[in-house]
Design an enzyme around this catalytic site. Structure first.
Site, PDB file in Angstrom:
ATOM      1  N   THR A 240     -63.444  59.494 -61.160  1.00  0.00           N
ATOM      2  CA  THR A 240     -63.325  60.487 -62.214  1.00  0.00           C
ATOM      3  C   THR A 240     -61.857  60.626 -62.598  1.00  0.00           C
ATOM      4  O   THR A 240     -60.973  60.111 -61.907  1.00  0.00           O
ATOM      5  CB  THR A 240     -63.922  61.835 -61.756  1.00  0.00           C
ATOM      6  OG1 THR A 240     -63.886  62.780 -62.821  1.00  0.00           O
ATOM      7  CG2 THR A 240     -63.165  62.403 -60.565  1.00  0.00           C
ATOM      8  N   CYS A 241     -61.589  61.323 -63.699  1.00  0.00           N
ATOM      9  CA  CYS A 241     -60.209  61.536 -64.148  1.00  0.00           C
ATOM     10  C   CYS A 241     -60.223  62.657 -65.181  1.00  0.00           C
ATOM     11  O   CYS A 241     -60.984  63.611 -65.059  1.00  0.00           O
ATOM     12  CB  CYS A 241     -59.605  60.245 -64.712  1.00  0.00           C
ATOM     13  SG  CYS A 241     -60.472  59.579 -66.148  1.00  0.00           S
ATOM     14  N   GLY A 242     -59.411  62.550 -66.233  1.00  0.00           N
ATOM     15  CA  GLY A 242     -59.394  63.567 -67.265  1.00  0.00           C
ATOM     16  C   GLY A 242     -60.512  63.427 -68.275  1.00  0.00           C
ATOM     17  O   GLY A 242     -61.191  64.389 -68.623  1.00  0.00           O
TER      18      GLY A 242
END
Length: 283
Positions: A240-242
């Site tokens: 996951t990330c932004g």
């Protein structure tokens, strides 16, 4: 794994050697965060690798979603790629103007659509230019090519699945954002999002997978980027990330390490951070 793998990562020399292959297609998938103050399409128009097509991550997406650049339907993906002259039987190499940044997102998107003959250009356009290799400013001549796609649902997770994973702990959740955002010490660049992280997640900033020249680390150095953050490479992983872009760099790294049991959270923090009913950890 050899230095060049047309299913994950290839060098600038490999691309130069194969650039005139009739079934090779090159994609410029440059995309930048607003604070980078760069225009990817303008940069592509000014200079790109010969024959490269421009892939607009924000346009070739589910534009009906309120979330940024969510994966498109297979039908839209096929339609847009056909129009770009990319189809079945092509070996694709994707690059961006920031070393390895947004290109990995398009690599993942192809994999999600069942297309495995795709590799990221190691070091991207910057390395290609630094080596004095050929560039051009003319758009390629496009010829329609038949394209089929088959969505590989195991490579993507939605918010419900990630919430279940966070609660049950049956998947490791690994976040590619910087440490300050992960801890909740600095505000999110997108308005209206809470600061913090998904409960129980671990932090592997995408930059820790890269060398100073923007190329991907290999072998033990790549493995250490994960293990030093407490990630168990023998267990299932959700990246996951932004907004689902740099998470794909982690996915690419896992694939290079031979880790096949991973999936990407497409909504990422752009989704998780907006729903008050979803728990957030800070600190």
């Amino acid at each position: 794994m050899s230095a060049d793998d047309p299913k994950t990562l290839v060098s600038t020399q490999w691309l130069a050697d194969h650039l005139k292959d009739p079934d090779l297609r090159v994609i410029d998938a440059s995309w930048y965060l607003p604070d980078m103050n760069r225009d990817p399409k303008a940069e592509y128009d000014a200079a790109h690798i010969p024959g490269a097509r421009f892939f607009d991550i924000d346009d070739i997406s589910d534009t009906l979603s309120d979330l940024p650049h969510m994966a498109p339907s297979p039908e839209k993906f096929m339609s847009r790629l056909r129009a770009m002259g990319i189809g079945d039987g092509h070996q694709v190499v994707v690059y961006d103007g920031n070393g390895i940044f947004s290109a990995a997102r398009v690599w993942w998107l192809f994999r999600l659509m069942g297309k495995t003959d795709i590799a990221v250009l190691d070091g991207g356009f910057g390395k290609w230019q630094a080596e004095g290799r050929e560039i051009e400013d003319m758009p390629p001549i496009l010829r329609d090519r038949h394209m089929t796609a088959s969505r590989q649902a195991h490579l993507v997770k939605d918010v419900t699945q990630v919430a279940a994973a966070a609660k049950l702990g049956d998947w490791q959740i690994v976040d590619a954002r910087g440490a300050a955002r992960f801890r909740g010490d600095e505000p999110e660049p997108r308005e209206g999002l809470r600061a913090g992280r998904i409960p129980g997640s671990k932090n592997v900033h995408y930059a820790t997978l890269l060398n100073e020249d923007g190329t991907m680390k290999r072998g033990d150095a790549l493995k250490a980027a994960f293990t030093q953050a407490g990630v168990d490479l023998d267990k299932r992983i959700i990246t996951t990330c932004g907004s689902g872009v740099t998470a794909a760099i982690l996915s690419l790294g896992l694939e290079m390490l031979g880790h096949r049991d991973w999936a990407l959270y497409d909504g990422s923090w752009a989704e998780w951070g907006q729903f008050e009913q979803l728990k957030v950890e800070t600190g």
